[in-house]
Design a protein around this motif. Sequence first.
Motif, short mmCIF file in Angstrom:
data_model
loop_
_atom_site.label_atom_id
_atom_site.label_comp_id
_atom_site.label_asym_id
_atom_site.label_seq_id
_atom_site.Cartn_x
_atom_site.Cartn_y
_atom_site.Cartn_z
N TYR A 1 -1.46 17.27 1.86
CA TYR A 1 -1.87 18.74 1.98
C TYR A 1 -1.41 19.40 0.89
N ALA A 2 -0.05 19.37 0.14
CA ALA A 2 0.96 20.00 -0.95
C ALA A 2 -0.51 19.98 -1.96
N GLY A 3 -1.06 18.79 -2.57
CA GLY A 3 -1.55 18.41 -3.99
C GLY A 3 -2.64 19.01 -3.89
N PHE B 1 0.80 -1.41 -0.06
CA PHE B 1 -0.09 0.01 -0.36
C PHE B 1 0.96 1.10 -0.12
N LEU B 2 1.59 1.36 0.71
CA LEU B 2 2.58 2.85 0.80
C LEU B 2 3.16 3.54 -0.10
N PRO B 3 3.99 2.56 -0.74
CA PRO B 3 4.97 2.19 -1.96
C PRO B 3 3.91 3.15 -3.08
N ASN B 4 2.94 2.33 -2.95
CA ASN B 4 1.98 2.63 -4.29
C ASN B 4 0.49 3.71 -4.11
N MET B 5 0.49 4.61 -3.28
CA MET B 5 -0.52 5.06 -2.68
C MET B 5 -1.65 6.01 -3.73
N ARG B 6 -2.00 6.10 -4.16
CA ARG B 6 -2.58 7.25 -5.68
C ARG B 6 -4.04 7.65 -4.88
N GLY B 7 -3.85 8.78 -5.00
CA GLY B 7 -5.23 9.49 -4.82
C GLY B 7 -5.50 9.77 -3.07
N PHE B 8 -6.45 10.88 -3.48
CA PHE B 8 -6.60 11.42 -1.48
C PHE B 8 -7.05 10.69 -0.46
N GLY B 9 -8.18 9.93 -1.32
CA GLY B 9 -8.42 8.92 -0.61
C GLY B 9 -8.03 7.80 0.08
N SER B 10 -6.60 7.70 -0.20
CA SER B 10 -6.02 6.90 0.07
C SER B 10 -5.04 6.98 1.25
N LEU B 11 -5.33 8.20 1.67
CA LEU B 11 -4.80 8.60 3.04
C LEU B 11 -6.14 8.49 3.71
N LYS B 12 -6.55 8.00 3.81
CA LYS B 12 -8.00 7.79 5.12
C LYS B 12 -7.80 6.08 4.99
N ILE B 13 -7.47 5.40 4.57
CA ILE B 13 -7.07 4.25 4.14
C ILE B 13 -6.26 4.19 5.04
#
Length: 576
Positions: free
Chosen positions: A236-238, A149-161
């Motif tokens: 946050y920057a994105g 998961f961590l090396p392949n996070m994509r999209g802001f929704g992944s932060l909640k995951i």
Amino acid sequence: MERSDQSVETSDQPIKPENSTSEDLEDDDSCITVALTVLGSICVAWIFPVEPLNPMFLRLASIIHILLDPLFLYVPLINEDIKCVTVDNRLKIAALVLRSVSDLRYLVGIIVRIKDGKRDFQSLKKIAKSTAVDTVSLLPIPQVLVLSFLPNMRGFGSLKIMKFLNSLIVLQYLARAYPLYRLYKAGNGERKNQKRLRYRRLMILSNLLAFLLASHVLGAFWYLFSIQREIDCWGYAGRSDNRSEFSTSCDESGLKNVTLLHNLCPINPPDATKFDFGIFLYALQSGMQGSTNFPQKLFQCFSWGLRNLSSFASNLNGSTYGWENFFVVFISLSGLVLFMYLLGTVQTYMQGTDILDSIREKTETIKPKIQRMLHEYALPEEMKSKVKQVVKTRLENDEDLVVENMFSILSLDYSKVATDIKSSLFMDKLKKVDGLQDKGDEVYRCICEYLEPMIYEKGRYIIRRGEPLDMMFFVTRGTVLTFSSNNGGSNGSSGTVQFEKEKDDLYGKELITWAKGPSSELSNLPISAITVKCYKKVEVFALHATDLKFIVSKFPSQFNMDRTLITIAVDNGTVN
């Protein structure tokens, strides 16, 4: 902005291409060899089901679990140049191998528990509880979070995951630490050895080790959370730049505005007005998130965990981030609880030293009395050693033990020792008594078992002439006066008998003939022909009439009796 296919190897070296070289393969092979060597040394203590094993063995196996489980938390790395997440391949292989062995142990435990467990309600309830804990422990949560998961996070929704997976990995770690908690709780609550200094020292070391293990685990989570805190900053920057798409993959670095990420997520120097990294700033400034020097990272994080756990997190100044503050509170409470356990164990140890000092003083006080009794009884060396050990054990459990005679220290818990001592004292004498000669050793031992030590004060009568004789007895200590008549002068006689061990000092032998008879009437007891009075304080070992009758009925062939003619009601019950 150029697309990069690079992954992080060290924070000090240029980023190497993704394609592995022969040197990389040799490093991986070396890592596998080391992992397999470690695996071979600990698999015996690590794989098999835990229920039937020794608690100390279980504690060692659980400590190995907790020591090695956080390895996964050190696997992710950050490439600060292109703001992406990668992994330490060598550490990943070692963590996967060791985790697989650990999971195999839980799997075997579940299978054995279900296969061999009892089927009553309480047992099924216990099996269900243990199986649920082991199942949670088996889930590949760290593998998914760290490797996939961590090396392949994509999209802001992944932060909640990511935050949801954090909750799961903490929950799983608590489940894997639960067996060790139960063992420590059982050890701290044990009372049977509380007065043994060796046991107390071991418990102090165990609680200190728990403190160090907790520091190791908290340091590993601090490392992982610091990486995630920087990922939060990237998100946050994105959001502030609608043209930039959020991703942690190093393969998609071309889609990121790296300059913007550097500006809005400043680390060296930090700018809390743009983004406050809180307690994770020191970890990010050290650059260890980009280094593959595992020992250096391990000791740095362990040092951080130990310092803050021992200070109850009082030196941590967190940001307004909720999860960070929760982490600080958890560190503070964990440090407080572990310190209380450790302090309580040390305090108990100090109290134990005072108790043992008191026991030593008490032992020195009663030692001459014990030595005098051992000399008077003329016990063999083996019996003397047993008596001394019993005295030591009794004093550990009762500091106010009163030693009236040898058998005042031999409680019901030491009945076999008491019988052995009485056999040593009286068996040879019993063999010389008329009516008890040529009997089996089991008869003599049974008589010795029923001999009851009794103390008579000066001037007391043990038996009187003309009264029913309800016991026969040996005089072991003290002096008695015997009278064959209640009158003095020419119509009677009196004599003073000093007890001597080599003489046959059994009084009341007439009971032996009575015990062989068929009657169970206590009214038919023989009448004493003498009076025995204590000249000084006297110790006797008495065999009561009912007990003698019971022994005769128990061994009828030894006393030339027909068992079918004997039906005796005694205080012990009815003997046929």
